[in-house]
Design an enzyme around this catalytic site. Structure first.
Site, PDB file in Angstrom:
ATOM      1  CG  HIS B 154      -0.227   0.105   2.638  1.00 13.30           C
ATOM      2  ND1 HIS B 154       0.253  -0.950   3.262  1.00 13.30           N
ATOM      3  CD2 HIS B 154       0.298   1.201   3.348  1.00 13.30           C
ATOM      4  CE1 HIS B 154       0.913  -0.641   4.472  1.00 13.30           C
ATOM      5  NE2 HIS B 154       1.095   0.715   4.390  1.00 13.30           N
ATOM      6  CG  HIS B 201      -3.547   0.275   5.333  1.00 10.53           C
ATOM      7  ND1 HIS B 201      -3.271  -1.223   5.639  1.00 10.53           N
ATOM      8  CD2 HIS B 201      -2.532   1.031   5.515  1.00 10.53           C
ATOM      9  CE1 HIS B 201      -1.960  -1.014   6.213  1.00 10.53           C
ATOM     10  NE2 HIS B 201      -1.395   0.236   6.205  1.00 10.53           N
ATOM     11  CG  HIS B 216       4.563   4.962   4.388  1.00 14.95           C
ATOM     12  ND1 HIS B 216       3.737   5.670   5.244  1.00 14.95           N
ATOM     13  CD2 HIS B 216       4.050   3.689   4.387  1.00 14.95           C
ATOM     14  CE1 HIS B 216       2.841   4.858   5.910  1.00 14.95           C
ATOM     15  NE2 HIS B 216       2.747   3.701   5.231  1.00 14.95           N
ATOM     16  CG  HIS B 248       1.401   1.609  12.284  1.00  9.21           C
ATOM     17  ND1 HIS B 248       1.991   2.595  12.564  1.00  9.21           N
ATOM     18  CD2 HIS B 248       1.802   1.078  11.086  1.00  9.21           C
ATOM     19  CE1 HIS B 248       2.730   2.914  11.325  1.00  9.21           C
ATOM     20  NE2 HIS B 248       2.676   2.042  10.521  1.00  9.21           N
ATOM     21  CE1 TYR B 257       5.402   4.210   8.060  1.00  8.55           C
ATOM     22  CE2 TYR B 257       5.354   5.726   9.829  1.00  8.55           C
ATOM     23  CZ  TYR B 257       4.498   4.775   8.804  1.00  8.55           C
ATOM     24  OH  TYR B 257       3.471   4.909   8.686  1.00  8.55           O
ATOM     25  CD  GLU B 267       4.226   0.503   6.965  1.00  2.00           C
ATOM     26  OE1 GLU B 267       3.370   0.937   6.284  1.00  2.00           O
ATOM     27  OE2 GLU B 267       3.969   0.718   8.335  1.00  2.00           O
TER      28      GLU B 267
END
Ligand code: FES
Ligand SMILES: [Fe+2]
Lengths: 108, 309
Positions: B154, B201, B216, B248, B257, B267
């Site tokens: 993503h 996501h 990112h 997260h 990151y 990431e």
């Protein structure tokens, strides 16, 4: 090779020893100093922007979105791509933008 | 879930300041597989377990950042339908002919209000993951070379007008909101995480005054063990780490990151939960945004909101 130079960050008065093959931002960070804002460390984000006010140096490729040709000619560079060739003094130009507040104002 | 319409992220094209440094990083440190170079100077990569010819393109430029991000759709009829739907919604589209990108079919490109170029495509050559489609082994030597993510997963993009972007993704492309962060006013979204699948996501946006920015690009790993191994490989190679390994709160991924040699953040993560279109979106309030982004520190680091390429 292997020469070390003193880099003075005028804003905070900090002095950092920097090897000629090391970039100024890394030299500052390695000693736990905080005089210059740290971002990507790759010449792409612009937060480590400084103006060299004295001394000889060279730079490696920096994003044009962060430093214009005119700025570069004027000694404005990215500390993560700045390598000393003599003792240097620098002034901080870049900063961490408060993006959130600007974002709220820009929205409808 | 029966997947139709938009299937998954397909490719990202990024700018690097020095091509050789970029190739060395993406190939030897991140451990992607180089699959080609084209006449425009673009170098193509894929993650080892991806089957299509490419998912990451880099080209040398004066600035870092993202050129475009693309999604694979089910078939050519879907591509034509979504092109029509976008236009009917008032979004200008452009057709990029097959072959403009190596081994890639026709693309439909459009700009979203955050200033990013998004593309859809239906066809890309299946080059496989190094395994046969008959009686395959579970992994190949490339799965242990460098950080070796299994896929490009993503991206998180920064720009203005993210509610308008959300409308296009939800109403035209069939995405749904999985999680969001609400700003101090309790109403306006600071950030949105959108899915076209059952992944937590497939794309995310953060409200930001400057358009077209990359926060990112994310690569998936199989385990927390591999996330720690990724951190070791980053340090061995003097890769600039932003934060992590950590977790997260949002999407629950375990993550690092870091930055490529040109300052593009990437990431490497594992985990995150499965979601479905009927799930209610998870909300994070302004006072808990720190824990949402970095669950252990429970505060944002200075760089999260201000460093982009
Ligand atoms: S830290 Fe990003 S340009 Fe120097
Ligand atoms: Fe991410």
């Amino acid at each position: 090779m292997g020469q070390r130079f003193a880099v003075t960050i005028e804003d905070s008065g900090e002095r950092v020893a920097c090897a000629d093959n090391d970039n100024v931002l890394r030299a500052m960070e390695a000693l736990g100093r905080k005089g210059i804002p740290v971002g990507c460390r790759g010449g792409g984000c612009g937060v480590c922007k400084v103006q060299v006010t004295g001394g000889a140096y060279h730079t490696r490729k920096m994003s044009r979105a962060c430093v214009t040709e005119a700025e570069e000619a004027d000694g404005v560079v990215l500390a993560c791509k700045l390598f000393p060739e003599s003792d240097l003094s620098v002034k901080v130009v870049g900063k961490m933008v408060k993006a959130v507040c600007a974002g709220i104002q820009g929205s409808t | 879930m029966a997947m139709t319409g938009v299937l998954r992220p397909g490719h990202i094209s990024m700018r690097v300041l020095d091509l050789e440094e970029g190739i060395n990083f993406y190939k030897n440190v991140l451990g992607l597989v180089e699959t080609g170079r084209d006449g425009q100077g673009r170098v193509y990569f894929k993650a080892w377990d991806e089957r299509e010819h490419n998912s990451v393109l880099i080209r040398e430029a004066d600035t870092a950042g993202v050129d475009f991000f693309a999604f694979k759709v089910a078939d050519k009829a879907t591509l034509d339908k979504l092109d029509g739907d976008l236009q009917a919604f008032g979004v200008k589209t452009e057709r990029i002919p097959a072959g403009e990108m190596l081994e890639t079919g026709e693309r439909v490109r459009f700009e979203v209000p955050s200033g990013h170029l998004i593309e859809l495509y239906a066809e890309k050559t299946d080059v496989g993951n190094g395994q046969s489609y008959v009686n395959p082994d579970p992994w190949v030597p490339d799965a242990e070379r460098g950080i070796a993510p299994t896929r490009m997963d993503h991206c998180l993009l920064y720009g203005p007008d993210i509610e308008k972007v959300q409308e296009i993704f939800e109403k035209v492309l069939g995405f749904y909101l999985v999680e969001h962060v609400v700003m101090e006013d309790g109403k306006t979204d600071l950030a949105i995480w959108l899915s076209c699948s059952t992944k937590a996501h497939d794309i995310a946006f953060v409200r930001h005054p400057e358009p077209g920015k990359l926060h990112h690009i994310s690569f998936k790993l199989d385990s927390w063990e591999k996330v720690l191994r990724a951190a070791d490989i980053m340090s061995m190679n003097r890769i600039s780490i932003d934060i992590g390994p950590t977790r997260h709160g949002i999407t629950r991924g375990s993550t690092i990151y870091a930055f490529d040699p040109s300052g593009n953040r990437f990431e490497t993560f594992c985990g995150g939960y499965d979601t479905y279109p009927d799930y209610k979106a998870v909300k994070w309030t302004w006072d808990e945004v720190g824990a949402g982004i970095f669950y252990h520190d429970r505060k944002l680091n200075e760089r999260f909101l201000s460093v982009v390429s």
